[in-house]
Design an enzyme around this catalytic site. Structure first.
Site, short mmCIF file in Angstrom:
data_model
loop_
_atom_site.label_atom_id
_atom_site.label_comp_id
_atom_site.label_asym_id
_atom_site.label_seq_id
_atom_site.Cartn_x
_atom_site.Cartn_y
_atom_site.Cartn_z
N GLY A 1 -1.99 4.06 1.28
CA GLY A 1 -3.06 4.04 0.29
C GLY A 1 -4.34 3.43 0.81
O GLY A 1 -5.44 3.90 0.52
N CYS A 2 -4.20 2.38 1.61
CA CYS A 2 -5.38 1.70 2.15
C CYS A 2 -6.12 2.59 3.14
O CYS A 2 -7.34 2.58 3.24
CB CYS A 2 -4.97 0.39 2.81
SG CYS A 2 -4.17 -0.75 1.67
N THR A 3 -5.35 3.39 3.88
CA THR A 3 -5.96 4.33 4.82
C THR A 3 -6.71 5.43 4.07
O THR A 3 -7.85 5.77 4.42
CB THR A 3 -4.88 4.94 5.73
OG1 THR A 3 -4.26 3.89 6.48
CG2 THR A 3 -5.48 5.97 6.68
N CYS B 1 0.79 -1.23 0.00
CA CYS B 1 0.00 0.00 0.00
C CYS B 1 0.81 1.27 0.00
O CYS B 1 0.28 2.33 -0.22
CB CYS B 1 -0.92 0.02 1.21
SG CYS B 1 -2.48 -0.77 0.87
N ALA C 1 -9.97 3.93 2.72
CA ALA C 1 -10.95 3.70 3.78
C ALA C 1 -11.52 5.02 4.32
O ALA C 1 -12.72 5.14 4.57
CB ALA C 1 -10.33 2.89 4.91
#
Length: 197
Positions: free
Chosen positions: A95-97, A23, A100
């Site tokens: 990136g995942c944060t 990520c 989300a």
């Protein structure tokens, strides 16, 4: 005389490349608005090319979604609702944060569109709970440590991480929209627009 790379340095470079593909480093391409059947990350996963991606009109896999709180939801039990099943590599990475948080910040519009959201990654329940608590996520995360949900949706694996892909399931239980490449910053707006269409 040129030096040949040692086995150790070659392994180190390969390990660093795999870590970067999770990520931390984002894909630079624009999100895929139009459905495509070309498998993503085929080069990183030699088996990805063997399986055709799900496409709009395909029945959604009838999987059991094991949530971070221990509850289980059968996807077919959500018939009559639109459902976003989004796959992401790893909890609490950059990136995942961003992805989300975008869904969290667009939650009012997501609910107004009649959309349910389930995030899926291969981390365990404790990791998911910490991610939800830290970022105040209003939607559940699916514990897919065995990769069964990832495989059912034909999402490629990059090492031990699922590729970043998303699937919008329509009220009829069929795939309505597929994103094989996702821009984490723009994904929430793109999903909301697709759910309203």
């Amino acid at each position: 005389m040129t030096k040949r790379p040692t086995v150790l340095s070659t392994l180190l470079l390969a390990t660093l490349a795999l870590a970067a593909s999770a990520c931390g480093n984002e894909q630079k391409s624009a999100p895929s608005a139009a459905p495509t059947t070309k498998p993503a990350a085929a080069a990183e996963n030699p088996h990805a090319a063997e399986v055709e991606s799900l496409k709009p009109g395909d029945p959604a896999p009838d999987v059991d979604l094991k949530l971070q709180d221990g509850k289980e939801v059968k996807l077919s039990s959500l018939s009559g609702k639109q459902v976003l099943v989004y796959f992401y590599p790893k909890d609490d990475t950059p990136g995942c944060t961003v992805e989300a948080q975008g869904l969290r910040d667009g939650w009012e519009a997501i609910q107004a569109a009649g959309l349910e959201v389930y995030g899926v990654s291969t981390q365990d329940a404790d990791s998911h709970k910490a991610f939800i608590d830290k970022h105040k996520l209003p939607f559940p995360l699916v514990v897919d440590t065995d990769g069964s949900v990832t495989r059912a949706f034909r999402v490629p694996m990059r090492g031990s991480y699922a590729a970043r892909q998303s699937f919008l399931v329509g009220k009829d239980g069929k795939i309505k929209q597929v994103w094989l490449e996702v821009d984490p910053k723009e994904h929430a707006a793109t999903v909301i627009a697709a759910a309203k269409s």
